[in-house]
Design a protein around this motif. Sequence first.
Motif, PDB file in Angstrom:
ATOM      1  N   ALA A   1       0.647  -4.183  -1.191  1.00  0.00           N
ATOM      2  CA  ALA A   1       1.121  -5.305  -0.384  1.00  0.00           C
ATOM      3  C   ALA A   1       0.383  -6.586  -0.754  1.00  0.00           C
ATOM      4  N   LYS A   2      -0.921  -6.495  -0.962  1.00  0.00           N
ATOM      5  CA  LYS A   2      -1.689  -7.676  -1.348  1.00  0.00           C
ATOM      6  C   LYS A   2      -1.221  -8.197  -2.713  1.00  0.00           C
ATOM      7  N   GLU A   3      -1.024  -7.298  -3.652  1.00  0.00           N
ATOM      8  CA  GLU A   3      -0.558  -7.704  -4.974  1.00  0.00           C
ATOM      9  C   GLU A   3       0.790  -8.413  -4.883  1.00  0.00           C
ATOM     10  N   SER A   4       1.670  -7.885  -4.036  1.00  0.00           N
ATOM     11  CA  SER A   4       2.981  -8.501  -3.846  1.00  0.00           C
ATOM     12  C   SER A   4       2.844  -9.887  -3.211  1.00  0.00           C
ATOM     13  N   LEU A   5       1.940 -10.022  -2.247  1.00  0.00           N
ATOM     14  CA  LEU A   5       1.711 -11.310  -1.598  1.00  0.00           C
ATOM     15  C   LEU A   5       1.218 -12.357  -2.598  1.00  0.00           C
TER      16      LEU A   5
END
Length: 437
Positions: free
Chosen positions: A236-240
């Motif tokens: 999720a962080k990478e996507s953000l």
Amino acid sequence: MSDLIYPTLDLFLYTLKSPLNATEEEIQKNKATFLAQLPPDTQFNDADIEIEYLELTYPPQIDLQPTKEILEGYYYTVRINDTYGLQIDCSFKNQLEAQSAKYFEILKAEITQKLNSPLSTIGQTWMLSGWLPGNSPRNPEDIAKDCYCALFTGSWQPNRGRFLDATVFELSQTDNFNQSIVNVNNHINHNAHHVIIAIYPNRDSAEKAAEFYSDWMGLFCYRSKITWAYWQSRLAKESLVNHFHKVDKNRQVINQKHDSQEKQNIANSQTILNNIDNILQKYTIDLLNLSFQKQTIEINLANYQIRLALIKEKAGKNNQLDFLEKFSNLAQKKYLPQITKDIENMQLGLQLLEDTINATRSRIEVEKLERDRNFQELVAVAGAGIVTVSLIKDTAKDCKDIFQQVQFFCKYPLSASLMLGIIVSFVVWWLRKRWRY
């Protein structure tokens, strides 16, 4: 070399019954895939109720039906809240003679063969156990290392403890996350492992330990859900971060055109802003997902600590299970603070993006209004000129009124009317500009 009597291998694996945002069709598919791991005639009963621990088959232990007569074992299935848990146990029938550590390869091959179809797991634990023959000259750690090397690759760097007089070793590849432990479906790779090796001093100790399998089932489930949630938080962080970069790149395109005073296409700019809005919606969803994973870790960490406390109480005081608390500390001191900090940073990023995009949108609206005003200005000026031309053309052609005094208008009526139209348009333009300022 004879190392252990009654070598036993247990695989505990876990899969979500209803993943986040799963449809009813996906839930039923997960259930069917899980059922496919069991013999066809298994009586499976998954009551549609909220419950912490539910045994799913009758009887609870289903015969493994090994392919080799020298082996025995069973399946044991449960549902722990929203997660299916499966234990596959396989042992050598001989409880009198010691076997070599390399025989664990036979047990693992049997268990692997029983996994009938690909199962999307969120985690798994291998437990190796057996008891020492009388007066065994070998060090339990040497035996445990041989058992580990027979099944897995990787360095021997275990956590150590004591349980029911057994020497226990724990090794894990899932505490430090990297892309190699996740398969193409974003599920924990079967090559990533969490391993418990218990070397018991005698048969009585090993038989008493068998009473703890249901406790291990719960403990390893909570552990798997914590590691799974943390990995999901990393995704999720990478996507953000990717969303942030995309928005910033689009914003820079608009700013570069504005800074260079390049003539902008309002439609193109609006398309870019719509694209940014779509990205921001995805950004918000991923940010909510990040918060959800934090809550998942908090809930399962509390359950892990409660289950571990019950195991300690059940096992008695002469046990050293502090090595199992290391994972609890890892989740508490690394996973949760990391996600908390990520949420704070990404919320600031969202606010920054929204403020920047709102400013960009306002500037484009101003430019749009300015173009509309300029267009209206052009219409007004041109209209004044056209009306002047249409009114004067016929009069000048017939040489009437004042035009009788100016022969130029009589000789060249079209040119004269155009000239007056231009003069009138200029005067209208000048007056409107003066009134504006």
